[in-house]
Design a protein around this motif. Sequence first.
Motif: not given
Length: 385
Positions: A86-87, A219-221, A244-246, A249-251
């Motif tokens: 998550e980081v 649902r937050t970044v 864990e989903t978002l 995706q950003v990575a």
Amino acid sequence: MNPIYAALPTTIFETMSAIARETGAINLGQGFPDAPGPEDIRRAAADALLERSNQYPPMAGLPELRQAIAAHYREHHGLNLDWQKEVIVTSGATEAIAGAILSLVSPGDEVVLVQPLYDAYLPMVRRAGAIPKLISLQPPEWTLDPAALDAAITDRTKLIIFNNPANPTGRMYDRATLEMIADRCIRHDILALCDEVWEQVVFDGEHVPLIALPGMRDRTVKVGSAGKIFALTGWKVGWIVAGETLAPQVAKAHQFLTFTTPPNLQWAVAQGLAKPRSWFEDMRAGFARSRDRLIAGLERSGYAVLPSQATWFVSVDLTASGISLEDVEFAQRMALEGGVVTIPVSAFFEEAPVTNILRLCYCKDDAVLDEAIERLARMRDVLAT
């Protein structure tokens, strides 16, 4: 040439800072401190540069820094993050924002943005092929009207970008506003990109991360910045935390933007994030003294100063200060004739700008602030109606 970027002017921050460099004016425009930053963190970076690896660190960031970010948020905001899932470490908060927008938004999606806003948001949204939907806030309170948010949301809304604490207004949004945003995100299945780089530079109240509210974890970044926390703006070390989903995706976007961030700076920031609470309290107290010094001087000089709950900025209301000039003209004359560079807040608007508010940066030495106050006072005497 890409028309989105071809049509963009040079950013107001570079334009005004260039005037300061060329003329020797005092720069209360661009947000950077006079001080070099905490010596122990700088020495840690220097030591790591000489004694540790200078090769590619992991794409997601050094484990030491990702663990330190998770531990910092657990200590300061009560967040329990899985540092491995998550980081993600980025090369500054702006890269984190770009990666989030590019990875979460598709062409034709709508993105809700709140004016006044950081000038990088709109070009990134448009480059992703999305359609910006703007909400305008008004001084002096800069409150977000629920009806305005509801009017901006449609069945095509994919993302809301929200800056809290807010630049340029210095506003820190209360829990009721955050709960209102969370309610709309959950009800309409909208993601939130929260630019929270000023989270440790707060003076009135306590910062509440949107990601910590019920229903918002997945649902937050959330975007953070070592440059703002430690007043090391040139380091460009930032990060995102997300569910864990978002986060993965950003990575995926991050790996093709900068891929990674200098390892010596990552080790040093990891050391800084582990500082005790007392260090952060002292840091805030120091900035609060500078804020209060500038506000007091401005008010003695006849300027009407708006509330500033956070960030390195205060704003003055030119109209209430007896000045009929709009902010752009005043800022230009103040720089060229008065010797102080400021930022017109209308530059933070895409449409229907507020034109009577001026932003000033106070994270400067006392002597610099005092001289700037004298120059601002003299110009008010010249320009007041």
